[in-house]
Design an enzyme around this catalytic site. Structure first.
Site, mmCIF file in Angstrom:
data_model
loop_
_atom_site.group_PDB
_atom_site.id
_atom_site.type_symbol
_atom_site.label_atom_id
_atom_site.label_comp_id
_atom_site.label_asym_id
_atom_site.label_seq_id
_atom_site.Cartn_x
_atom_site.Cartn_y
_atom_site.Cartn_z
ATOM 1 N N ASP A 1 21.559 21.861 56.070
ATOM 2 C CA ASP A 1 21.157 23.222 55.723
ATOM 3 C C ASP A 1 22.198 23.895 54.847
ATOM 4 O OD1 ASP A 1 18.940 25.012 56.055
ATOM 5 O OD2 ASP A 1 20.240 26.333 57.200
ATOM 6 N N CYS B 1 10.779 29.347 53.818
ATOM 7 C CA CYS B 1 12.059 29.318 54.525
ATOM 8 C C CYS B 1 12.329 30.664 55.199
ATOM 9 C CB CYS B 1 13.184 28.972 53.547
ATOM 10 S SG CYS B 1 14.802 28.839 54.335
ATOM 11 N N TYR C 1 11.637 31.022 59.525
ATOM 12 C CA TYR C 1 12.809 31.354 60.331
ATOM 13 C C TYR C 1 12.653 32.732 60.979
ATOM 14 C CZ TYR C 1 15.679 27.335 59.009
ATOM 15 O OH TYR C 1 16.186 26.062 58.867
ATOM 16 N N TYR D 1 18.304 35.087 63.147
ATOM 17 C CA TYR D 1 16.982 35.074 62.523
ATOM 18 C C TYR D 1 15.988 36.020 63.193
ATOM 19 C CZ TYR D 1 18.956 31.241 59.933
ATOM 20 O OH TYR D 1 19.773 30.494 59.117
ATOM 21 N N GLU E 1 9.709 22.201 55.170
ATOM 22 C CA GLU E 1 10.323 22.888 56.310
ATOM 23 C C GLU E 1 10.087 22.104 57.596
ATOM 24 O OE1 GLU E 1 12.287 25.462 56.828
ATOM 25 O OE2 GLU E 1 12.478 25.953 54.708
#
Length: 223
Positions: free
Chosen positions: A45, A136, A140, A164, A206
């Site tokens: 990541d 993304c 999240y 998040y 993802e």
């Protein structure tokens, strides 16, 4: 009236559900995720976010409105920088190398995902680029919101979820959703189809990212 992003969410519903309930996510929220899986995720990541910020810069160049350019640059400088800072701290607490960011060798999924985003940004429009970037943010944010009440014993996993699920990250995500809807309103059907494709492929990556981190992944010649 159905928003364009609502359509995208319905279109990717199966992938979305699998991402939200993937063992990597569920075990992270429970606090039972093996640290080796989290370390693998962390490294990949970091690689992804480094390029994700550059895609924001490319999108900023594509934007015709100065306000949108500034917003995208701000996202790259603040939101993504905060994620990188969190990852760096997590890496330190896990005893990982301080030179980790310069030593990263991407795995196939991370390399493929960032390559997809570069292709969209270099060959497509602002709408297509934002469509590629949005999964993304959105996934999240959904995970952070859905698992907000989870209390994993592992403090690294707890801080990940807290980040998040934070009000700030939720707001930043909504900014991207609103921007894509506005761009879709100004787009032809042919252009919207390209935006759908950019979004769908990014969403699949993802899901693949969780699998890469959880199950492990190698380049074919290394197996």
């Amino acid at each position: 009236m159905t928003l364009f992003t609502d359509e995208l969410k319905v279109m990717t519903a199966k992938s979305w559900e699998k991402s939200m309930t993937h063992p990597f996510v569920v075990e992270l929220a429970e606090g039972t995720l093996p640290e080796e899986a989290f370390k693998r995720y962390l490294v990949q990541d970091m690689y992804y976010l480094n390029h994700y910020s550059k895609i924001h810069a490319l999108a900023a160049v594509q934007a015709e409105e100065t306000a949108v350019t500034h917003m995208l640059l701000k996202q790259a400088q603040e939101t993504i920088a905060a994620e990188m800072l969190m990852h760096t701290e997590h890496a330190r607490l896990l005893g990982m190398s301080t030179t980790i960011q310069t030593d990263i060798r991407p795995l196939p999924t991370a390399y493929g995902y960032t390559s997809h985003l570069y292709r969209v940004a270099m060959a497509g429009s602002l709408g297509q680029t934002i469509a590629g970037l949005l999964p993304c943010y959105w996934l999240y944010a959904d995970i952070g919101s859905y698992y907000r009440d989870s209390k994993p014993v592992n403090p690294l996993y707890a801080s990940w979820l807290e980040n998040y699920g934070s009000e700030l990250f939720q707001k930043e995500t909504q900014v991207q959703i609103d921007l894509l809807n506005r761009l879709a309103e100004l787009s032809s059907e042919a252009e919207k189809e390209k935006m759908r494709d950019a979004f769908k492929r990014a969403k699949e990556y993802e899901l693949a990212f969780w699998e890469m981190a959880y199950a492990g992944e190698q380049w074919p010649s290394e197996k």
